[in-house]
Write a protein that holds these residues in place. Structure first.
Motif, PDB file in Angstrom:
ATOM      1  N   ILE A   2      35.476  44.582  40.014  1.00 32.42           N
ATOM      2  CA  ILE A   2      35.388  44.554  41.464  1.00 32.42           C
ATOM      3  C   ILE A   2      34.004  45.034  41.894  1.00 32.42           C
ATOM      4  CG2 ILE A   2      36.306  45.517  43.613  1.00 32.42           C
ATOM      5  CD1 ILE A   2      39.020  45.714  42.163  1.00 32.42           C
ATOM      6  N   GLY A   3      33.366  44.243  42.742  1.00 35.15           N
ATOM      7  CA  GLY A   3      32.054  44.603  43.232  1.00 35.15           C
ATOM      8  C   GLY A   3      30.914  44.214  42.307  1.00 35.15           C
ATOM      9  N   THR A   4      31.232  43.702  41.125  1.00 33.75           N
ATOM     10  CA  THR A   4      30.203  43.284  40.189  1.00 33.75           C
ATOM     11  C   THR A   4      29.653  41.935  40.608  1.00 33.75           C
ATOM     12  OG1 THR A   4      31.285  44.435  38.373  1.00 33.75           O
ATOM     13  CG2 THR A   4      29.714  42.731  37.776  1.00 33.75           C
ATOM     14  N   VAL A   5      28.336  41.873  40.723  1.00 31.45           N
ATOM     15  CA  VAL A   5      27.696  40.616  41.075  1.00 31.45           C
ATOM     16  C   VAL A   5      26.862  40.171  39.883  1.00 31.45           C
ATOM     17  CG1 VAL A   5      26.073  39.464  42.616  1.00 31.45           C
ATOM     18  CG2 VAL A   5      27.613  41.217  43.515  1.00 31.45           C
ATOM     19  N   ILE A   6      27.178  39.012  39.373  1.00 29.70           N
ATOM     20  CA  ILE A   6      26.420  38.448  38.261  1.00 29.70           C
ATOM     21  C   ILE A   6      25.523  37.372  38.848  1.00 29.70           C
ATOM     22  CG2 ILE A   6      26.535  37.219  36.069  1.00 29.70           C
ATOM     23  CD1 ILE A   6      29.292  38.532  35.655  1.00 29.70           C
ATOM     24  N   GLN A   7      24.235  37.600  38.760  1.00 34.89           N
ATOM     25  CA  GLN A   7      23.259  36.701  39.356  1.00 34.89           C
ATOM     26  C   GLN A   7      23.179  35.377  38.597  1.00 34.89           C
ATOM     27  OE1 GLN A   7      21.599  37.337  42.233  1.00 34.89           O
ATOM     28  NE2 GLN A   7      22.793  39.224  42.329  1.00 34.89           N
ATOM     29  N   SER A   8      22.842  34.338  39.314  1.00 32.90           N
ATOM     30  CA  SER A   8      22.652  33.015  38.720  1.00 32.90           C
ATOM     31  C   SER A   8      21.471  33.048  37.752  1.00 32.90           C
ATOM     32  CB  SER A   8      22.373  31.992  39.822  1.00 32.90           C
ATOM     33  OG  SER A   8      21.954  30.770  39.259  1.00 32.90           O
ATOM     34  N   PRO A   9      21.593  32.352  36.633  1.00 33.45           N
ATOM     35  CA  PRO A   9      20.487  32.292  35.679  1.00 33.45           C
ATOM     36  C   PRO A   9      19.432  31.248  36.060  1.00 33.45           C
ATOM     37  CG  PRO A   9      22.348  31.082  34.824  1.00 33.45           C
ATOM     38  CD  PRO A   9      22.800  31.715  36.114  1.00 33.45           C
ATOM     39  N   CYS A  10      19.583  30.632  37.214  1.00 28.84           N
ATOM     40  CA  CYS A  10      18.659  29.579  37.646  1.00 28.84           C
ATOM     41  C   CYS A  10      17.229  30.122  37.689  1.00 28.84           C
ATOM     42  CB  CYS A  10      19.069  29.053  39.012  1.00 28.84           C
ATOM     43  SG  CYS A  10      17.990  27.742  39.618  1.00 28.84           S
ATOM     44  N   ALA A  14      32.836  30.702  40.882  1.00 28.51           N
ATOM     45  CA  ALA A  14      33.285  31.348  39.642  1.00 28.51           C
ATOM     46  C   ALA A  14      33.429  32.861  39.819  1.00 28.51           C
ATOM     47  CB  ALA A  14      32.294  31.054  38.520  1.00 28.51           C
ATOM     48  N   ASP A  15      34.496  33.405  39.222  1.00 34.82           N
ATOM     49  CA  ASP A  15      34.680  34.853  39.223  1.00 34.82           C
ATOM     50  C   ASP A  15      33.780  35.458  38.136  1.00 34.82           C
ATOM     51  OD1 ASP A  15      35.976  34.473  36.741  1.00 34.82           O
ATOM     52  OD2 ASP A  15      37.971  34.677  37.593  1.00 34.82           O
ATOM     53  N   PRO A  16      33.634  36.780  38.091  1.00 36.37           N
ATOM     54  CA  PRO A  16      32.745  37.400  37.103  1.00 36.37           C
ATOM     55  C   PRO A  16      33.060  37.028  35.648  1.00 36.37           C
ATOM     56  CG  PRO A  16      33.292  38.994  38.775  1.00 36.37           C
ATOM     57  CD  PRO A  16      34.151  37.777  39.037  1.00 36.37           C
ATOM     58  N   GLN A  17      34.335  36.898  35.314  1.00 38.49           N
ATOM     59  CA  GLN A  17      34.713  36.532  33.948  1.00 38.49           C
ATOM     60  C   GLN A  17      34.207  35.125  33.610  1.00 38.49           C
ATOM     61  OE1 GLN A  17      38.912  36.782  33.182  1.00 38.49           O
ATOM     62  NE2 GLN A  17      38.702  36.189  31.055  1.00 38.49           N
ATOM     63  N   LEU A  28      27.375  32.099  31.169  1.00 35.04           N
ATOM     64  CA  LEU A  28      26.133  32.681  30.655  1.00 35.04           C
ATOM     65  C   LEU A  28      26.104  32.692  29.128  1.00 35.04           C
ATOM     66  CD1 LEU A  28      25.579  35.677  33.107  1.00 35.04           C
ATOM     67  CD2 LEU A  28      24.338  33.502  33.034  1.00 35.04           C
ATOM     68  N   ASN A  29      27.236  33.007  28.501  1.00 32.46           N
ATOM     69  CA  ASN A  29      27.307  33.002  27.039  1.00 32.46           C
ATOM     70  C   ASN A  29      27.067  31.606  26.478  1.00 32.46           C
ATOM     71  OD1 ASN A  29      27.696  35.700  26.461  1.00 32.46           O
ATOM     72  ND2 ASN A  29      29.917  35.560  26.538  1.00 32.46           N
ATOM     73  N   GLN A  30      27.688  30.617  27.091  1.00 37.28           N
ATOM     74  CA  GLN A  30      27.512  29.242  26.626  1.00 37.28           C
ATOM     75  C   GLN A  30      26.071  28.778  26.827  1.00 37.28           C
ATOM     76  OE1 GLN A  30      30.735  27.488  28.865  1.00 37.28           O
ATOM     77  NE2 GLN A  30      32.073  27.515  27.074  1.00 37.28           N
ATOM     78  N   ALA A  31      25.485  29.152  27.952  1.00 36.19           N
ATOM     79  CA  ALA A  31      24.088  28.787  28.206  1.00 36.19           C
ATOM     80  C   ALA A  31      23.163  29.448  27.180  1.00 36.19           C
ATOM     81  CB  ALA A  31      23.690  29.178  29.620  1.00 36.19           C
TER      82      ALA A  31
END
Length: 75
Positions: free
Chosen positions: A4-12, A40-43, A49-52
């Motif tokens: 909750i509250g975690t923001v994962i930034q775009s890798p763009c 997309a949710d954080p999960q 990100l892992n696949q990229a």
């Protein structure tokens, strides 16, 4: 640990160029993953990100002649 509250930034990296497999050669996401990112949710973002990251490693190996074919990585 809570997401909750975690923001994962775009890798763009604003260097978008899709190859023949619809993989962006800037961030190594598939076009479907790029389109899914905002919803997309954080999960799911971590999975993308892992696949990229895996794709990037494979492309770097290919470019250095260490591999001749990129293995399929699920979208």
């Amino acid at each position: 640990m809570t997401e909750i509250g975690t923001v994962i930034q775009s890798p763009c990296v604003r260097n978008c160029c899709l190859n023949e497999e619809d993989i962006c050669l800037g961030c190594y996401r598939h076009v479907d993953e790029i389109c899914q990112w905002l919803a997309a949710d954080p999960q799911m973002r971590k999975k993308i990100l892992n696949q990229a990251a895996q794709r990037k490693m494979h492309y770097l190996r290919i470019s250095k002649g260490l591999m001749s074919v990129m293995p399929t990585i699920n979208k």
